[in-house]
Design a protein around this motif. Structure first.
Motif, PDB file in Angstrom:
ATOM      1  N   MET A 180       0.657  -0.746  -0.105  1.00  0.00           N
ATOM      2  CA  MET A 180      -0.064   0.329  -0.094  1.00  0.00           C
ATOM      3  C   MET A 180       0.599   1.031  -0.099  1.00  0.00           C
ATOM      4  SD  MET A 180      -1.530   0.632   4.264  1.00  0.00           S
ATOM      5  CE  MET A 180      -2.464  -1.220   3.326  1.00  0.00           C
ATOM      6  N   PRO A 181       0.954   2.257  -0.430  1.00  0.00           N
ATOM      7  CA  PRO A 181       0.912   3.839  -0.169  1.00  0.00           C
ATOM      8  C   PRO A 181       2.075   3.957   0.674  1.00  0.00           C
ATOM      9  CG  PRO A 181      -0.387   3.818  -1.981  1.00  0.00           C
ATOM     10  CD  PRO A 181      -0.984   2.948  -1.195  1.00  0.00           C
ATOM     11  N   TYR A 182       2.522   5.010   1.054  1.00  0.00           N
ATOM     12  CA  TYR A 182       3.272   5.054   2.463  1.00  0.00           C
ATOM     13  C   TYR A 182       2.401   5.253   3.056  1.00  0.00           C
ATOM     14  CZ  TYR A 182       6.593   7.052   5.953  1.00  0.00           C
ATOM     15  OH  TYR A 182       7.226   7.520   7.245  1.00  0.00           O
ATOM     16  N   ASP A 183       1.520   6.859   2.644  1.00  0.00           N
ATOM     17  CA  ASP A 183       0.498   8.056   3.400  1.00  0.00           C
ATOM     18  C   ASP A 183      -0.571   6.914   4.131  1.00  0.00           C
ATOM     19  OD1 ASP A 183      -0.638   7.477   1.312  1.00  0.00           O
ATOM     20  OD2 ASP A 183      -1.336   9.512   1.417  1.00  0.00           O
ATOM     21  N   ARG A 184      -0.723   5.869   3.228  1.00  0.00           N
ATOM     22  CA  ARG A 184      -2.396   4.968   4.312  1.00  0.00           C
ATOM     23  C   ARG A 184      -1.763   3.411   4.778  1.00  0.00           C
ATOM     24  NH1 ARG A 184      -5.154   2.033  -0.828  1.00  0.00           N
ATOM     25  NH2 ARG A 184      -6.795   1.122   0.812  1.00  0.00           N
ATOM     26  N   ALA A 185      -0.131   3.232   4.750  1.00  0.00           N
ATOM     27  CA  ALA A 185       0.416   3.144   5.640  1.00  0.00           C
ATOM     28  C   ALA A 185       0.511   3.377   7.469  1.00  0.00           C
ATOM     29  CB  ALA A 185       1.488   2.009   5.372  1.00  0.00           C
TER      30      ALA A 185
END
Length: 55
Positions: free
Chosen positions: A1-6
């Protein structure tokens, strides 16, 4: 998943009473657990370290 979502998933797990079990490979992989002790891996797609744009 994208970093900001993680990051958002980890924050939500901790806010819900969970704990961080392992962050030795952060920010690419972290392992949170819910209050019952159930663990889940949260990983990011792609390299987030130095030279991230380098092929």
């Amino acid at each position: 998943m994208p970093y900001d979502r993680a990051e958002a998933r980890i924050a939500a797990a901790l806010a819900a009473g969970g704990r961080l079990v392992n962050d030795a490979d952060a920010p690419s992989n972290r392992v949170p657990a819910d209050p019952g002790g159930n663990e889940a891996c949260v990983g990011v797609a792609g390299w987030t370290g130095p030279d991230a744009g380098r092929p």
